[in-house]
Design an enzyme around this catalytic site. Structure first.
Site, PDB file in Angstrom:
ATOM      1  N   ASN A  11      67.243   4.699  59.281  1.00  0.00           N
ATOM      2  CA  ASN A  11      66.628   4.674  60.609  1.00  0.00           C
ATOM      3  C   ASN A  11      66.029   3.284  60.819  1.00  0.00           C
ATOM      4  O   ASN A  11      65.010   2.956  60.223  1.00  0.00           O
ATOM      5  CB  ASN A  11      65.550   5.771  60.664  1.00  0.00           C
ATOM      6  CG  ASN A  11      64.770   5.755  61.967  1.00  0.00           C
ATOM      7  OD1 ASN A  11      65.100   5.023  62.895  1.00  0.00           O
ATOM      8  ND2 ASN A  11      63.724   6.570  62.031  1.00  0.00           N
ATOM      9  N   LYS A  13      64.635   2.148  63.386  1.00  0.00           N
ATOM     10  CA  LYS A  13      63.483   2.180  64.313  1.00  0.00           C
ATOM     11  C   LYS A  13      63.627   1.050  65.339  1.00  0.00           C
ATOM     12  O   LYS A  13      64.753   0.727  65.716  1.00  0.00           O
ATOM     13  CB  LYS A  13      62.178   2.133  63.518  1.00  0.00           C
ATOM     14  CG  LYS A  13      62.146   3.227  62.434  1.00  0.00           C
ATOM     15  CD  LYS A  13      60.817   3.442  61.806  1.00  0.00           C
ATOM     16  CE  LYS A  13      60.930   4.584  60.783  1.00  0.00           C
ATOM     17  NZ  LYS A  13      59.655   4.890  60.136  1.00  0.00           N
ATOM     18  N   HIS A  96      61.540  12.948  65.366  1.00  0.00           N
ATOM     19  CA  HIS A  96      60.894  12.054  64.400  1.00  0.00           C
ATOM     20  C   HIS A  96      59.388  12.045  64.648  1.00  0.00           C
ATOM     21  O   HIS A  96      58.941  12.137  65.792  1.00  0.00           O
ATOM     22  CB  HIS A  96      61.459  10.636  64.515  1.00  0.00           C
ATOM     23  CG  HIS A  96      61.065   9.769  63.366  1.00  0.00           C
ATOM     24  ND1 HIS A  96      59.833   9.158  63.309  1.00  0.00           N
ATOM     25  CD2 HIS A  96      61.704   9.454  62.222  1.00  0.00           C
ATOM     26  CE1 HIS A  96      59.756   8.484  62.161  1.00  0.00           C
ATOM     27  NE2 HIS A  96      60.880   8.650  61.493  1.00  0.00           N
ATOM     28  N   GLU A 166      60.082  14.832  56.444  1.00  0.00           N
ATOM     29  CA  GLU A 166      59.371  13.559  56.388  1.00  0.00           C
ATOM     30  C   GLU A 166      57.876  13.800  56.569  1.00  0.00           C
ATOM     31  O   GLU A 166      57.406  13.965  57.698  1.00  0.00           O
ATOM     32  CB  GLU A 166      59.859  12.632  57.507  1.00  0.00           C
ATOM     33  CG  GLU A 166      61.321  12.279  57.436  1.00  0.00           C
ATOM     34  CD  GLU A 166      61.634  10.948  58.121  1.00  0.00           C
ATOM     35  OE1 GLU A 166      62.163  10.068  57.453  1.00  0.00           O
ATOM     36  OE2 GLU A 166      61.305  10.787  59.298  1.00  0.00           O
ATOM     37  N   GLY A 172      56.195   4.898  55.930  1.00  0.00           N
ATOM     38  CA  GLY A 172      55.754   3.507  56.012  1.00  0.00           C
ATOM     39  C   GLY A 172      54.471   3.200  55.261  1.00  0.00           C
ATOM     40  O   GLY A 172      53.858   2.160  55.469  1.00  0.00           O
TER      41      GLY A 172
END
Ligand code: 13P
Length: 250
Positions: A11, A13, A96, A166, A172
């Protein structure tokens, strides 16, 4: 169609201008001589067409990071599922946490988007995950159950569906649940899907949140982990490919 394991998705982003995105896609396409697993990239909307052209013939799948719940209409700034397919995408990430928590998307909205994406023939990567507060107070299982219940349409089949677990607090941050926690959670999700969907035990389950080359092998060796959804480390071709190989992919 059953997705070959490991399933490793990147991903991107909101990262990547044309030059970087094409260079990354090009390097991956060169390595993907004969893919034994499933490798996919999810660039920003602006790069989907160019990236899809660049990886054509490599077997690398290209997807969007979101879509609108309607097929067309007066929705300024939004992108519909058929538009993604038209640009060369064959998949889409929905729900997400950066959209659920950052942009206020509800389970009901995610469900409507899921219906739209399936109608456009897109593989759906449905993301679920608890917040840190839910994790710390033991509300994780209830949260995941509620997200699956609320986001999955009635009567949906297992085809064209992937679920990514997730944890919001692992995205992150460089922090991950322990291997045992990931294994147990994936086992729970597998059971929930089997109860909710006919053939639901077949749905590939991905773990996402601070997956890096040095933890990918341990995570993907766990029971009920069919692959990973990678953020930051997917922006570097070498890291992303190393993660794919760590899951047994060649
Ligand atoms: P990181 O790998 O950067 O933690 O992001 C995970 C993620 O959100 C993938 O969708």
């Amino acid at each position: 169609m059953r997705l070959a394991r490991p399933v490793v998705f990147g991903n991107w982003k909101m990262n990547g201008l044309r030059a970087e995105g094409l260079a990354l896609a090009g390097t991956l396409a060169e390595r993907a001589v004969r893919l034994t697993g499933t490798l996919g990239v999810f660039p920003p909307f602006t790069l989907i067409h160019a990236v899809a052209q660049r990886v054509k013939g490599s077997g690398i799948l290209v997807g969007g990071q979101d879509c609108h719940e309607k097929a067309s209409g007066a929705y300024t700034g939004c992108v519909a599922a058929p538009m993604l397919a038209d640009a060369g995408a064959t998949a889409v990430i929905l729900g997400h946490s950066e959209r659920r928590h950052g942009l206020g998307e509800t389970d009901a909205l995610v469900r409507a988007k899921l219906v739209a994406a399936r109608a456009a023939g897109l593989l759906v990567v449905l993301c679920i995950g608890e917040t840190e507060a839910e994790y710390l107070t033991g509300a994780r299982s209830a949260r995941l159950r509620a997200q699956l219940d609320g986001s999955l349409p009635e009567g949906i089949g297992p085809e064209g569906l992937v679920v990514a677990y997730e944890p919001v607090w692992a995205i992150g941050t460089g922090r991950t649940p322990t291997a045992e926690e990931i294994r147990a959670t994936h086992g729970e999700i597998r059971e929930l899907l089997a109860r909710r969907i006919v053939g639901g035990e077949e749905v590939p389950l991905l773990y996402g949140g601070s997956v890096k080359p040095d933890n990918a092998a341990e995570i993907m060796a766990l029971a009920d982990v069919d692959g990973v959804l990678v953020g930051g480390a997917s922006l570097d071709a070498r890291s992303f490919w190393t993660i794919y190989q760590a899951g047994g992919g060649a």
